[in-house]
Design a protein around this motif. Sequence first.
Motif, PDB file in Angstrom:
ATOM      1  N   VAL A 187      53.847  32.696  25.102  1.00 25.45           N
ATOM      2  CA  VAL A 187      52.995  32.721  24.285  1.00 25.45           C
ATOM      3  C   VAL A 187      52.184  31.274  24.142  1.00 25.45           C
ATOM      4  CG1 VAL A 187      52.984  32.205  22.074  1.00 25.45           C
ATOM      5  CG2 VAL A 187      54.649  34.488  22.754  1.00 25.45           C
ATOM      6  N   ALA A 188      51.029  31.446  23.986  1.00 24.63           N
ATOM      7  CA  ALA A 188      49.739  30.364  23.695  1.00 24.63           C
ATOM      8  C   ALA A 188      48.625  30.507  22.709  1.00 24.63           C
ATOM      9  CB  ALA A 188      49.554  30.501  25.120  1.00 24.63           C
ATOM     10  N   ASP A 189      48.490  29.304  22.807  1.00 25.07           N
ATOM     11  CA  ASP A 189      47.358  29.687  21.252  1.00 25.07           C
ATOM     12  C   ASP A 189      46.437  29.886  21.608  1.00 25.07           C
ATOM     13  OD1 ASP A 189      46.666  26.787  22.064  1.00 25.07           O
ATOM     14  OD2 ASP A 189      47.078  25.704  20.486  1.00 25.07           O
ATOM     15  N   VAL A 190      45.373  29.687  21.088  1.00 24.77           N
ATOM     16  CA  VAL A 190      43.627  30.202  21.941  1.00 24.77           C
ATOM     17  C   VAL A 190      43.535  29.573  22.209  1.00 24.77           C
ATOM     18  CG1 VAL A 190      43.680  32.008  19.592  1.00 24.77           C
ATOM     19  CG2 VAL A 190      42.512  29.563  19.218  1.00 24.77           C
ATOM     20  N   SER A 191      43.403  27.853  22.261  1.00 25.57           N
ATOM     21  CA  SER A 191      43.030  27.565  23.128  1.00 25.57           C
ATOM     22  C   SER A 191      43.467  27.052  24.795  1.00 25.57           C
ATOM     23  CB  SER A 191      43.016  25.271  22.632  1.00 25.57           C
ATOM     24  OG  SER A 191      45.070  25.079  22.163  1.00 25.57           O
ATOM     25  N   HIS A 192      44.680  28.142  24.523  1.00 30.35           N
ATOM     26  CA  HIS A 192      45.365  28.383  25.808  1.00 30.35           C
ATOM     27  C   HIS A 192      46.339  27.283  26.523  1.00 30.35           C
ATOM     28  CE1 HIS A 192      44.879  29.884  30.099  1.00 30.35           C
ATOM     29  NE2 HIS A 192      43.967  30.687  29.616  1.00 30.35           N
ATOM     30  N   GLU A 193      46.832  27.010  25.644  1.00 35.71           N
ATOM     31  CA  GLU A 193      47.886  26.027  25.443  1.00 35.71           C
ATOM     32  C   GLU A 193      48.996  26.475  25.550  1.00 35.71           C
ATOM     33  OE1 GLU A 193      49.316  22.296  25.586  1.00 35.71           O
ATOM     34  OE2 GLU A 193      48.100  21.816  24.419  1.00 35.71           O
ATOM     35  N   VAL A 194      50.551  26.544  26.229  1.00 34.92           N
ATOM     36  CA  VAL A 194      51.087  27.931  26.739  1.00 34.92           C
ATOM     37  C   VAL A 194      52.181  27.317  25.656  1.00 34.92           C
ATOM     38  CG1 VAL A 194      53.186  28.018  27.870  1.00 34.92           C
ATOM     39  CG2 VAL A 194      50.914  28.662  28.736  1.00 34.92           C
ATOM     40  N   LEU A 195      52.795  27.472  24.415  1.00 32.33           N
ATOM     41  CA  LEU A 195      53.435  26.993  23.234  1.00 32.33           C
ATOM     42  C   LEU A 195      55.369  27.560  24.160  1.00 32.33           C
ATOM     43  CD1 LEU A 195      51.648  28.058  20.180  1.00 32.33           C
ATOM     44  CD2 LEU A 195      51.669  26.197  21.227  1.00 32.33           C
ATOM     45  N   ALA A 196      55.664  28.388  24.587  1.00 33.53           N
ATOM     46  CA  ALA A 196      56.736  28.546  25.226  1.00 33.53           C
ATOM     47  C   ALA A 196      56.570  29.788  26.357  1.00 33.53           C
ATOM     48  CB  ALA A 196      57.761  29.267  24.323  1.00 33.53           C
ATOM     49  N   GLU A 197      57.321  29.497  26.742  1.00 30.76           N
ATOM     50  CA  GLU A 197      57.987  30.480  28.115  1.00 30.76           C
ATOM     51  C   GLU A 197      58.552  31.124  28.849  1.00 30.76           C
ATOM     52  OE1 GLU A 197      54.417  28.970  31.606  1.00 30.76           O
ATOM     53  OE2 GLU A 197      56.141  29.931  32.949  1.00 30.76           O
ATOM     54  N   GLN A 198      59.387  31.525  29.305  1.00 30.00           N
ATOM     55  CA  GLN A 198      60.117  31.976  29.821  1.00 30.00           C
ATOM     56  C   GLN A 198      60.565  33.096  31.250  1.00 30.00           C
ATOM     57  OE1 GLN A 198      63.896  31.485  27.908  1.00 30.00           O
ATOM     58  NE2 GLN A 198      63.768  31.926  29.999  1.00 30.00           N
ATOM     59  N   VAL A 199      61.247  33.396  31.824  1.00 31.02           N
ATOM     60  CA  VAL A 199      61.351  33.713  33.500  1.00 31.02           C
ATOM     61  C   VAL A 199      62.724  34.602  33.105  1.00 31.02           C
ATOM     62  CG1 VAL A 199      61.036  33.546  35.466  1.00 31.02           C
ATOM     63  CG2 VAL A 199      60.296  32.374  34.495  1.00 31.02           C
ATOM     64  N   LEU A 200      62.400  35.648  33.351  1.00 29.33           N
ATOM     65  CA  LEU A 200      63.891  36.994  33.658  1.00 29.33           C
ATOM     66  C   LEU A 200      63.553  37.528  35.237  1.00 29.33           C
ATOM     67  CD1 LEU A 200      65.708  38.276  32.680  1.00 29.33           C
ATOM     68  CD2 LEU A 200      64.196  40.608  32.450  1.00 29.33           C
ATOM     69  N   PRO A 201      64.716  37.238  36.164  1.00 31.99           N
ATOM     70  CA  PRO A 201      64.711  37.527  37.312  1.00 31.99           C
ATOM     71  C   PRO A 201      64.705  39.280  37.224  1.00 31.99           C
ATOM     72  CG  PRO A 201      66.102  35.302  37.161  1.00 31.99           C
ATOM     73  CD  PRO A 201      66.154  35.805  35.621  1.00 31.99           C
ATOM     74  N   LEU A 202      64.050  40.207  38.339  1.00 35.94           N
ATOM     75  CA  LEU A 202      64.374  41.420  37.830  1.00 35.94           C
ATOM     76  C   LEU A 202      64.765  42.428  39.211  1.00 35.94           C
ATOM     77  CD1 LEU A 202      60.733  42.686  36.564  1.00 35.94           C
ATOM     78  CD2 LEU A 202      63.005  42.203  34.951  1.00 35.94           C
ATOM     79  N   PRO A 203      65.431  43.077  38.985  1.00 36.61           N
ATOM     80  CA  PRO A 203      65.827  43.857  40.817  1.00 36.61           C
ATOM     81  C   PRO A 203      64.926  44.554  41.276  1.00 36.61           C
ATOM     82  CG  PRO A 203      66.698  45.357  38.617  1.00 36.61           C
ATOM     83  CD  PRO A 203      66.108  44.029  37.956  1.00 36.61           C
ATOM     84  N   ALA A 204      65.325  44.291  42.434  1.00 35.07           N
ATOM     85  CA  ALA A 204      64.118  45.192  43.233  1.00 35.07           C
ATOM     86  C   ALA A 204      64.197  46.316  42.398  1.00 35.07           C
ATOM     87  CB  ALA A 204      64.226  45.628  44.523  1.00 35.07           C
ATOM     88  N   GLU A 205      62.330  47.403  42.327  1.00 34.54           N
ATOM     89  CA  GLU A 205      62.176  48.781  41.948  1.00 34.54           C
ATOM     90  C   GLU A 205      62.816  48.859  41.312  1.00 34.54           C
ATOM     91  OE1 GLU A 205      62.701  51.417  44.818  1.00 34.54           O
ATOM     92  OE2 GLU A 205      62.343  50.756  46.921  1.00 34.54           O
ATOM     93  N   HIS A 206      62.911  47.554  39.741  1.00 37.21           N
ATOM     94  CA  HIS A 206      62.958  47.397  38.727  1.00 37.21           C
ATOM     95  C   HIS A 206      62.059  48.763  38.070  1.00 37.21           C
ATOM     96  CE1 HIS A 206      58.903  45.547  38.324  1.00 37.21           C
ATOM     97  NE2 HIS A 206      59.421  44.809  39.196  1.00 37.21           N
ATOM     98  N   ARG A 207      62.289  49.703  37.020  1.00 36.36           N
ATOM     99  CA  ARG A 207      61.607  50.152  36.292  1.00 36.36           C
ATOM    100  C   ARG A 207      60.993  50.558  35.220  1.00 36.36           C
ATOM    101  NH1 ARG A 207      66.705  54.499  37.663  1.00 36.36           N
ATOM    102  NH2 ARG A 207      66.113  54.062  40.050  1.00 36.36           N
ATOM    103  N   ALA A 208      59.455  50.993  34.908  1.00 29.99           N
ATOM    104  CA  ALA A 208      59.319  50.543  33.882  1.00 29.99           C
ATOM    105  C   ALA A 208      60.419  50.366  31.940  1.00 29.99           C
ATOM    106  CB  ALA A 208      57.677  51.620  34.077  1.00 29.99           C
ATOM    107  N   ASP A 209      60.502  51.523  32.228  1.00 32.67           N
ATOM    108  CA  ASP A 209      61.060  51.609  30.615  1.00 32.67           C
ATOM    109  C   ASP A 209      62.102  50.202  30.304  1.00 32.67           C
ATOM    110  OD1 ASP A 209      63.030  52.439  32.404  1.00 32.67           O
ATOM    111  OD2 ASP A 209      63.809  54.055  31.425  1.00 32.67           O
ATOM    112  N   THR A 210      63.089  49.850  31.067  1.00 32.66           N
ATOM    113  CA  THR A 210      63.888  48.122  31.167  1.00 32.66           C
ATOM    114  C   THR A 210      63.154  47.741  30.866  1.00 32.66           C
ATOM    115  OG1 THR A 210      65.205  50.085  32.315  1.00 32.66           O
ATOM    116  CG2 THR A 210      65.939  47.338  31.509  1.00 32.66           C
ATOM    117  N   SER A 211      62.178  46.870  32.017  1.00 32.11           N
ATOM    118  CA  SER A 211      61.206  46.191  32.134  1.00 32.11           C
ATOM    119  C   SER A 211      60.377  46.246  30.735  1.00 32.11           C
ATOM    120  CB  SER A 211      60.605  46.035  32.805  1.00 32.11           C
ATOM    121  OG  SER A 211      61.462  45.982  34.829  1.00 32.11           O
TER     122      SER A 211
END
Lengths: 406, 244
Positions: free
Chosen positions: A93-117
Amino acid sequence: MVGSQSSLREANRARVVDAVKRHGGLTQVELTGATGLSPATVSTIVKELVAAELVEVRNTIRSGRRAQLVTLAHRVGLVAGVLVGARQLTVAVADVSHEVLAEQVLPLPAEHRADTSLDRAALLVVDLLERVGSELDEVLGIGLGLPAPVDAASGQVTVRGILRGWDGVPVAQVLSKRLARPVFVDNDANLGALAESTVGAAREVHDALYVRAGHGVGAGIVLAGRVHRGVAGTAGEIGHVQVDPAGNICSCGSRGCLDTVVGDRALLEPLRSSHGNLTLSDVVRLTNEDDPGCREIVADAGTVVGGVVAGLATSLNPELVVVGGVLAATGEVFLGPMREALRRRTLLQQVTPLEVVPAALGTRAELEGALALALQHTDLLEQPDTGPNGPGDVAVGQVRTGKGNR
Amino acid sequence: MRGRTPLLALRQVSRYFGAVEALVDVDLEVHAHEVVALVGDNGAGKSTLAKVVAGVLSPSSGQVEVDGEPVTISSPSVANQLGVASVFQDLAVCENLDVTANVFLGQELRGRAGLLRDGEMETETRALLEHLTIRIPSVRTPLRHLSAGQRQAVVIARTLIGQPRIVVLDEPTAALSVAQTAEVLTHIQRLRELGLGVILISHNLNDVRAVSDRIEVLRHGRNNGSFPASATHEEILAAITGAA
């Protein structure tokens, strides 16, 4: 002593800002713990930072008590960026001046599916907003990147089989329905190209190529300062250029694509007997630790990718090649052989020799691009007549009003 | 690169509770720098196996090897000495104590007069959280003020005290939000990067397939298939339910 006191004050201010950045939002009490400063100092510094419009304070509840949540100042509104990768999902999530306010990485399984992801992406967006003390309606737009060629209007993957589990899903529509915010979708390499050409290494360059080398290989083409997508969004899909006519069948259905030679599976397989079970990031780490086997694999990949990029560059005559993706994190081990492969092509050495540089935004280029995509469109929505991007934007309006199908 | 001898090996391990066959002739190997997931239905024997490895239960028969040497993990403290750290489903944290005290619970650093070396523990806790990229504002926050995800993170950090080589995590993502799950999965990847062997027990195939190198299926206390992380959801599901 006066000098050292003011520098101490500076350092303390920096500590408070760093802590807020790291956590997204913190109450004043939590700031005391995170920085090790006294409550009085924190309170004074927060007041100063509020006056300087660097942070904002809003009321919140922590452990059932009223508290003051300190976040970075949000200018005008927010945008969200979602980057779907082969093995991980990144949401910011960033503000309009492009400053990232918060960020999160979630590992995904191989061949993940659109609905879950997509479900998880939606929940993460909401969660990150909560972390910075904001609401969904402050979000002006969401930019989403996919590791496959996409139709910019519907956000649908245009080539079946490349991103299994996402075929036929109108991605923009699904997510915009879920979050009730406009969603803009593009290919990840295109987003990398967008970010590098607006705020990265290709900032002042009209014609450039962005090469993304990771789990697969893709390229974003910037012509006259704009990302070129092609009629089906497959422009720059160099991962599906044939390099071995007798090679294996690729996920796209053709034989001997670049991805079958330098895609993650192809890179990891020859290391299995000597190195055991590795992931692509293991290979990058080991290469940077000078492991000879991994260096060999990465360098050879550089040569092959360089050969294909040479073909693309000969056709398009760009001024610069920017290289991103995780393999670029190995630096010259990957870039050197790639540069060498390009140097052998005479046409690329005329007037101004083609330069090959690492992405200025590193492995963050695609995520920054997703944020930039959302920002670009929100600017356009505010001034509909002056948009520089031409006919493509009509389709964006459709997504916004929920009529994603063409 | 990877040693041929597994860090931990279970050979033909069985455990009976009266007439209940919780584990029957189970084999399991965990190498350094590897996440091995253990999946299976309720009552498949996952937690029993975790408890055998943690020294809480001793096997009725079979052999446990650490670094290729046969060992008897007769108690949790023996497990600790052998370099095995475990996190169980019920986190076993003290709500009223702060992060530092919980990380060092039962393994407190003491000075010559038996006094707690508080400052040192605090510094070390901070370093640990930093190391695992865990975001908790203060190491002096009592656990009751932390979210479920943050508590799980504290417990994972606790396992690293005493420099273990094998970490057993029993359902670490159960009852967590997506963002908290994301954090915990990232910590698991970090443990792997640090060169540890990780046994991950979970019901969630999505989470398991996201971070594991290998997936071992248990069914009615028996091995029912070993899969690479690239195996499909359906293949693993079939092995769990016995459809294959």
